[in-house]
Scaffold this active site. Structure first.
Site, short mmCIF file in Angstrom:
data_model
loop_
_atom_site.label_atom_id
_atom_site.label_comp_id
_atom_site.label_asym_id
_atom_site.label_seq_id
_atom_site.Cartn_x
_atom_site.Cartn_y
_atom_site.Cartn_z
CG ASP A 54 -2.34 -0.86 1.36
OD1 ASP A 54 -2.33 -1.44 -0.27
OD2 ASP A 54 -2.49 -1.07 2.09
CG ASP A 55 0.79 3.69 1.69
OD1 ASP A 55 -0.72 3.57 2.01
OD2 ASP A 55 0.70 3.49 3.91
CG HIS A 105 -4.21 2.48 -0.64
ND1 HIS A 105 -5.47 2.09 -0.14
CD2 HIS A 105 -3.42 3.26 0.58
CE1 HIS A 105 -4.95 1.92 1.36
NE2 HIS A 105 -4.24 2.23 1.25
CG HIS A 109 -2.58 7.32 2.83
ND1 HIS A 109 -3.37 6.72 4.29
CD2 HIS A 109 -3.07 5.57 2.46
CE1 HIS A 109 -3.54 5.37 4.54
NE2 HIS A 109 -3.00 5.16 3.55
CG HIS A 198 1.84 0.20 4.57
ND1 HIS A 198 2.39 -1.31 5.87
CD2 HIS A 198 1.31 0.48 4.57
CE1 HIS A 198 0.91 -0.95 6.27
NE2 HIS A 198 0.14 -0.48 5.17
#
Length: 460
Positions: A54-55, A105, A109, A198
């Site tokens: 993620d991210d 995603h 964020h 991540h």
């Protein structure tokens, strides 16, 4: 100072805010987690681990991660931020060319809990547009930041495949370094995990150098997995093995009913001190209590009368639900249940033999009585009245909730679904199922085959 009126008004406002948050995001997120919707832990017929990140993308760490995955020939899933995809299109293109899956995603964020449904849709649309321009493929996999959703996100399954995770190691923190992440991964290592890591430390609450330690730990982890021959699967293949299906409203309602029913039963068992008899085979729970009802002929000159001490058995419906989940067919379920019940009865006889109380019989209530007779129980009608009607409603509801074809069973077998009392004297139970135990004085008992109901329903 605030007046009493202002204080009351403030409390009312806070309660209103809490209720709105509860309905909008807290409750939907809890339901998704507790019911394991889009959260995959086990149940696959073929083993495999899915790596997800993620991210990103991150110009420093994502290329290093891609090199590492290439070294071990592993395909992963990258849930990227749309804004960063636009900023680093060359990394997105490399992820795609090397055979990894790209998901969404959000554009930035930001949690869905603090956005309106319209704002969430814009986040998704902007991200899809940014990624599709780069790789020419429209992404369909979606992971909301922090795994938090709002109630309207439940409808996203019509457009996207929501993917959460079954293992998180808090690798966005630098504290503890590589060793903490590595030990956490290894301590929880098993097949059928979706692992979330991540590859960027630029989001709120993360340490910027955290991906450095994640990469070091991941390299050690992959090497150990290689030595142990643990396979890795891309997320789309993983979900296919899980027979991933879009959740239809009826299926969701059924899962909610099962969840609520089992939680209610746990509370009921706690309140009335109903406990498992055999911790190794928890197919029945029990309690010792006094019998209240009409006199029942137990055979061999014995009779169960009001005031006699009995052992009341209750089928463990959580165990039943587990058996249903693990069985590929109703025939297989019936075989498993018959095996468990037959293994349980000798244990029951031995436990009764060691009880300090002097009990008379095993007692319980069942709607389908043929299986009870085969096991040696005397079956008598439940006296008509309010208790009988309530019991019938309860058992039919139980059949509907836990049986995968409960509604059809109720229609086809409605003439058979009337409550019966199933009893067997302690002496008879001992003779039939505990021949290897030393002779015992006439202890006494009572059984609740309350869920022989479902065993017989499955057989018939």
């Amino acid at each position: 100072m605030l007046s009493r009126k202002n204080v009351i008004g403030l409390h009312t406002l806070l309660w209103c805010i809490f209720i709105v948050l509860l309905l909008y995001t807290i409750l939907p997120t809890i339901i998704v987690r507790l019911l394991c919707l889009w959260v995959y832990k086990k149940k696959v017929s073929k083993d495999g681990i899915a790596l997800t990140f993620d991210d990103g993308p991150d110009p420093e760490f994502t290329p290093q991660l891609l090199d590492l995955l290439s070294k071990y020939q592993i395909k992963a899933a990258f849930f990227v931020l749309g804004s960063k995809a636009e900023k680093y299109p060359e990394i997105i293109l490399r992820i795609h060319r090397e055979g990894h899956l790209i998901g969404i995603h959000n554009y930035v964020h930001w949690t869905n809990a603090l956005m309106t449904p319209k704002r969430v849709r814009k986040q998704l649309n902007d991200s899809v547009e940014a990624i599709e321009k780069i790789i020419g493929v429209k992404p369909i996999y979606y992971r909301p930041p922090w795994g938090i959703i709002n109630v309207f996100d439940l409808f996203l399954v019509k457009q996207y495949r929501l993917v959460l995770w079954s293992l998180m190691v808090k690798d966005w923190r630098s504290r503890g370094g590589k060793n903490r992440i590595r030990s956490t991964l290894l301590s929880k290592l098993q097949m059928n995990h979706i692992i979330v890591l991540h590859d960027s430390g630029q989001t709120f609450g993360a340490n910027r150098d955290a991906p450095h330690y994640m990469l070091k730990a991941l390299e050690d982890f992959l090497e150990i997995c290689k030595q142990r021959n643990f396979p890795f699967l891309p997320i789309d293949t993983y979900l296919q093995l899980l027979q991933f299906k879009k959740r239809q409203p009826s299926g969701l309602v059924k899962k909610c009913l099962v969840f609520i029913w089992l939680k209610w039963e746990r509370m009921f068992n706690w309140l009335f001190n109903i406990r498992p008899i055999d911790v190794d085979n928890q197919i029945f729970y029990s309690r010792v209590c006094k019998y209240h009802g009409k006199t029942i002929d137990l055979g061999s000159g014995e009779a169960l009368t009001s005031g006699d001490l009995v052992v009341e058995l209750h089928f463990n419906n959580e165990k039943l639900h587990q058996l249903i989940t693990e069985s590929s067919s109703m025939f297989q379920l019936a075989v498993k249940m018959k095996h468990d019940v037959q293994n349980f009865l000798p244990t029951l006889a031995q436990r009764i033999h060691s009880m300090p109380q002097k009990v008379k019989a095993i007692y319980g209530i069942t709607m389908i009585h043929r299986g009870s007779r085969q096991l040696g129980f005397t079956v008598t009608e439940l006296p008509k009245g309010l208790f009988s009607r309530f019991t019938q409603i309860y058992l039919k509801t139980l059949l509907y909730v836990l049986h995968p074809n409960g509604r059809e069973r109720l229609k086809l077998k409605s003439e058979l679904l009337s409550p019966r009392i199933a009893t067997i004297s302690t002496e008879e139970l001992y003779k039939k199922y505990a021949a290897t135990v030393e002779p015992m004085p006439i202890s006494e008992h009572a059984i609740s085959l309350s869920q022989e109901v479902l065993y017989e329903a499955n057989r018939t």
